[in-house]
Write a protein that holds these residues in place. Structure first.
Motif, PDB file in Angstrom:
ATOM      1  N   LEU A 247      71.173  54.238  27.165  1.00  0.00           N
ATOM      2  CA  LEU A 247      70.241  55.314  26.782  1.00  0.00           C
ATOM      3  C   LEU A 247      71.019  56.492  26.227  1.00  0.00           C
ATOM      4  CD1 LEU A 247      67.598  55.344  29.671  1.00  0.00           C
ATOM      5  CD2 LEU A 247      67.641  53.999  27.559  1.00  0.00           C
ATOM      6  N   HIS A 248      72.268  56.671  26.729  1.00  0.00           N
ATOM      7  CA  HIS A 248      73.082  57.799  26.282  1.00  0.00           C
ATOM      8  C   HIS A 248      73.771  57.531  24.958  1.00  0.00           C
ATOM      9  CE1 HIS A 248      75.267  55.130  28.915  1.00  0.00           C
ATOM     10  NE2 HIS A 248      76.397  55.521  28.409  1.00  0.00           N
ATOM     11  N   LYS A 249      73.535  56.404  24.332  1.00  0.00           N
ATOM     12  CA  LYS A 249      73.991  56.254  22.952  1.00  0.00           C
ATOM     13  C   LYS A 249      72.770  56.226  22.036  1.00  0.00           C
ATOM     14  CE  LYS A 249      78.324  53.933  23.896  1.00  0.00           C
ATOM     15  NZ  LYS A 249      79.019  52.634  24.002  1.00  0.00           N
ATOM     16  N   THR A 250      71.924  55.231  22.272  1.00  0.00           N
ATOM     17  CA  THR A 250      70.829  54.989  21.339  1.00  0.00           C
ATOM     18  C   THR A 250      69.666  55.944  21.541  1.00  0.00           C
ATOM     19  OG1 THR A 250      71.471  52.670  21.442  1.00  0.00           O
ATOM     20  CG2 THR A 250      69.365  53.173  20.416  1.00  0.00           C
TER      21      THR A 250
ATOM     22  N   TYR B 107      73.137  40.045  26.449  1.00  0.00           N
ATOM     23  CA  TYR B 107      73.295  40.884  25.255  1.00  0.00           C
ATOM     24  C   TYR B 107      73.795  42.268  25.646  1.00  0.00           C
ATOM     25  CZ  TYR B 107      71.766  43.104  20.818  1.00  0.00           C
ATOM     26  OH  TYR B 107      71.694  43.773  19.619  1.00  0.00           O
ATOM     27  N   ASP B 108      74.950  42.628  25.136  1.00  0.00           N
ATOM     28  CA  ASP B 108      75.459  43.985  25.319  1.00  0.00           C
ATOM     29  C   ASP B 108      74.728  44.858  24.301  1.00  0.00           C
ATOM     30  OD1 ASP B 108      76.806  46.377  25.010  1.00  0.00           O
ATOM     31  OD2 ASP B 108      78.787  45.509  25.352  1.00  0.00           O
ATOM     32  N   GLY B 109      73.719  45.591  24.775  1.00  0.00           N
ATOM     33  CA  GLY B 109      72.838  46.340  23.875  1.00  0.00           C
ATOM     34  C   GLY B 109      73.236  47.784  23.666  1.00  0.00           C
TER      35      GLY B 109
ATOM     36  N   GLY C 260      83.287  55.224  16.329  1.00  0.00           N
ATOM     37  CA  GLY C 260      82.688  53.882  16.332  1.00  0.00           C
ATOM     38  C   GLY C 260      82.435  53.334  17.713  1.00  0.00           C
ATOM     39  N   SER C 261      81.364  52.554  17.845  1.00  0.00           N
ATOM     40  CA  SER C 261      80.950  51.950  19.106  1.00  0.00           C
ATOM     41  C   SER C 261      80.561  53.013  20.130  1.00  0.00           C
ATOM     42  CB  SER C 261      82.045  51.030  19.680  1.00  0.00           C
ATOM     43  OG  SER C 261      81.471  50.180  20.663  1.00  0.00           O
ATOM     44  N   CYS C 262      80.211  54.199  19.693  1.00  0.00           N
ATOM     45  CA  CYS C 262      79.816  55.265  20.621  1.00  0.00           C
ATOM     46  C   CYS C 262      78.491  55.908  20.267  1.00  0.00           C
ATOM     47  CB  CYS C 262      80.888  56.343  20.689  1.00  0.00           C
ATOM     48  SG  CYS C 262      82.285  55.833  21.682  1.00  0.00           S
TER      49      CYS C 262
ATOM     50  N   ALA D 198      75.515  53.707  33.663  1.00  0.00           N
ATOM     51  CA  ALA D 198      76.346  53.663  32.457  1.00  0.00           C
ATOM     52  C   ALA D 198      76.205  52.276  31.857  1.00  0.00           C
ATOM     53  CB  ALA D 198      77.805  53.935  32.791  1.00  0.00           C
ATOM     54  N   GLY D 199      76.731  52.111  30.644  1.00  0.00           N
ATOM     55  CA  GLY D 199      76.684  50.804  30.012  1.00  0.00           C
ATOM     56  C   GLY D 199      77.431  49.764  30.838  1.00  0.00           C
ATOM     57  N   ALA D 200      78.659  50.112  31.239  1.00  0.00           N
ATOM     58  CA  ALA D 200      79.464  49.162  32.011  1.00  0.00           C
ATOM     59  C   ALA D 200      78.795  48.845  33.359  1.00  0.00           C
ATOM     60  CB  ALA D 200      80.858  49.739  32.234  1.00  0.00           C
ATOM     61  N   HIS D 201      78.134  49.838  33.916  1.00  0.00           N
ATOM     62  CA  HIS D 201      77.419  49.633  35.185  1.00  0.00           C
ATOM     63  C   HIS D 201      76.243  48.659  34.974  1.00  0.00           C
ATOM     64  CE1 HIS D 201      75.499  51.871  38.887  1.00  0.00           C
ATOM     65  NE2 HIS D 201      75.992  50.700  39.208  1.00  0.00           N
TER      66      HIS D 201
HETATM   67  C1  LIG Z   1      79.853  52.068  24.920  1.00  0.00           C
HETATM   68  C2  LIG Z   1      79.794  50.622  25.052  1.00  0.00           C
HETATM   69  C3  LIG Z   1      79.804  50.030  26.334  1.00  0.00           C
HETATM   70  C4  LIG Z   1      80.021  50.802  27.630  1.00  0.00           C
HETATM   71  O1  LIG Z   1      79.134  51.843  27.884  1.00  0.00           O
HETATM   72  P1  LIG Z   1      79.545  52.992  28.933  1.00  0.00           P
HETATM   73  O2  LIG Z   1      78.296  53.783  29.137  1.00  0.00           O
HETATM   74  O3  LIG Z   1      80.640  53.764  28.298  1.00  0.00           O
HETATM   75  O4  LIG Z   1      79.982  52.320  30.191  1.00  0.00           O
HETATM   76  C5  LIG Z   1      79.688  48.666  26.391  1.00  0.00           C
HETATM   77  N1  LIG Z   1      79.592  47.919  25.290  1.00  0.00           N
HETATM   78  C6  LIG Z   1      79.600  48.462  24.037  1.00  0.00           C
HETATM   79  C7  LIG Z   1      79.483  47.556  22.839  1.00  0.00           C
HETATM   80  C8  LIG Z   1      79.701  49.824  23.876  1.00  0.00           C
HETATM   81  O5  LIG Z   1      79.715  50.346  22.644  1.00  0.00           O
END
Ligand SMILES: *Cc1c(COP(=O)(O)O)cnc(C)c1O
Length: 474
Positions: free
Chosen positions: A261-264, A235-237, A68-70, A129-132
């Motif tokens: 991009l590395h999730k969606t 928005y945390d997308g 989840g969330s990945c 990265a997302g956090a970045h």
């Molecule tokens: C994965 C995720 C992040 C962080 O993304 P990273 O690429 O791991 O830094 C932030 N917010 C949510 C909701 C996520 O699922």
């Protein structure tokens, strides 16, 4: 399993270097190493070693991976081939812009698509990265308020269900984190938000659907409260997989968004990357995007500069290969295909949730792309924990769901099946979970000691993450 160094046999070789047929070059004294210890093995031994290693792990290509969330979706292999085309792969990061027009066109085109998908006006692909991306966006938020002479906005509001990176990024960017409560449905508590949004608020960070897999149905009201306080909506997308092609953050009242991009968008992830966390924003924030921005001029694409920029946040082009894969994915699916992927991800999550709903789902009604179960009752009745259940699933060929997250749910297990899981896969996963739950009541010890099929069983998880041993002392 022995390390490759332990298998080394002095003098053993994979291949012989042919005799020197050019003039010998003498390096200056001191420029050469005096010793270098490399493992010495034959080619079959090397191949056998790394093949054995690769079988001792579980990757997204091994089977169901509902973390989840990945968003561990299947990533088409064709995109790897496209990203490795020589024109992309062999380009030198210091080559002049006029020699890099194809690569710059990829950046420009992908940026335009992401702006369209999110309902925003301007984009940077730089964050890795997302956090970045979160951190970059927060630097932009600060630069925006400062440029208006509004120095007192030092607080960032974050719901208690948020992903852990949100408060971490806010703190790193120098903001004070203020937690907003969730209501009984797991949604933002509007009264608490109104109370906390004020003239010291810089932004609200929100993910929608939220980390419980619930859509914030009062999102327009939330945006109104935040904007009236003079703050920005972020928005945390990372979870765009649930909504792409269906609704756009820009239409929900958000001012900035980061994407994973590395999730969606079909770049494989896990194991540390590479990732890409672009930030998209409304026009009034475009001047604060990191330098440099790719711009279209009469003489082709160029790197443009902005006086107000929050600065550069990565070296060179960022993780360029990930952009190529994302662009290939978007162009292959098209608008309708992206929507279908999102809708199918939500359908799959609801299907699986429905099949295992006898088992304590959190919240009522439909979920979005993921859902959370609580193992609290199971633990109280049998002593079997959420971690034990996850380990039991490993023995049944399934990667564990996310455990003990979000923090507001006791004994949480969070499943995100994604759109690439087939009905047969979902049915098999539901059966496997049922088997594990039944086992908890008949033979709990079998789960306390699980997994039974892996090379190692229960590593110290905190230690493995905080204090990893990634090199061998020779
Ligand atoms: C994965 C995720 C992040 C962080 O993304 P990273 O690429 O791991 O830094 C932030 N917010 C949510 C909701 C996520 O699922």
């Amino acid at each position: 399993m022995k390390t490759v160094f332990e298998k080394s046999v002095k003098g053993r070789r994979c291949f012989e270097v042919s005799a020197l047929d050019v003039e010998k070059y003498d390096f200056e004294a001191g420029a050469l190493r005096s010793s270098l210890r490399l493992p010495e093995l034959s080619e079959p031994e090397v191949v056998a070693h790394y093949t054995a290693l690769s079988k001792r792990t579980f990757g997204v290509d091994d089977g169901f991976y509902p973390l989840g969330s990945c968003t561990m979706k299947y990533n088409p292999k064709l995109h790897e081939v496209i990203a490795a085309l020589p024109g992309f792969r062999d380009a030198h990061p210091l080559a002049r812009a006029d020699k890099m027009q194809g690569s710059l066109a990829v950046i420009d085109t992908l940026s335009a698509y992401l702006a369209g998908i999110t309902g925003m006006d301007a984009v940077t692909l730089q964050p890795c990265a997302g956090a970045h991306g979160e951190f970059t966006a927060l630097l932009m938020v600060r630069a925006y308020h400062r440029a208006r002479g509004d120095e007192k906005r030092v607080k960032v509001l974050i719901p208690d269900s948020a992903h852990g990176t949100n408060p971490a990024s806010a703190a790193m960017a120098g903001f004070e984190v203020v937690t907003v409560k969730s209501d009984a449905d797991g949604l933002v508590d509007l009264a608490d938000l109104s109370l906390k949004a004020g003239e010291d608020t810089a932004a609200l960070m929100l993910t929608n659907p939220n980390t419980l897999g619930k859509f914030e149905k009062h999102i327009l009201k939330i945006a109104e409260i935040v904007h009236e306080a003079g703050a920005l909506m972020y928005y945390d997308g990372a979870n765009l997989n649930a909504v792409m092609g269906v609704v756009r953050p820009g239409d929900m009242g958000f001012d900035l968004v980061h994407l994973n991009l590395h999730k969606t968008f079909s770049a494989p992830h896990g194991g540390g990357g590479p990732g890409s966390g672009p930030v998209c924003c409304k026009a009034e924030l475009a001047a604060f995007l990191p330098d440099p921005q790719v711009t279209r001029t009469e003489r082709g694409f160029r790197f443009g500069r902005s006086d107000w920029s929050a600065g550069r946040v990565t070296a060179f082009y960022g993780n360029f290969g990930v952009y190529v894969k994302a662009l290939a994915y978007i162009v292959t699916l098209g608008g309708k295909g992206l929507r279908e992927a999102a809708v199918t991800a939500v359908l799959n999550a609801n299907y699986l949730r429905e099949k295992i709903s006898y088992f304590y789902p959190v919240g009522e009604g439909r979920c979005m792309h993921e859902f959370v179960l609580s193992m609290r009752k199971l633990r109280e009745e049998t002593g079997v924990t959420a971690a034990d259940v996850a380990k039991g699933l490993i023995d049944r060929g399934i990667h564990p769901p996310t455990m003990y997250f979000p923090l507001i749910v006791e004994d949480a297990l969070m499943f995100e099946p994604t759109e690439t899981a087939s009905k047969e896969t979902l049915d098999a996963a539901a059966d496997a979970l049922k088997e594990v739950i039944e086992l908890a009541y008949t033979d709990p010890d079998a789960l306390h000691s699980a997994p039974h099929t892996t090379p190692i069983r229960r590593p110290d998880e905190a230690g493995a993450a905080r204090d990893p041993v990634v090199k061998e002392e020779l």
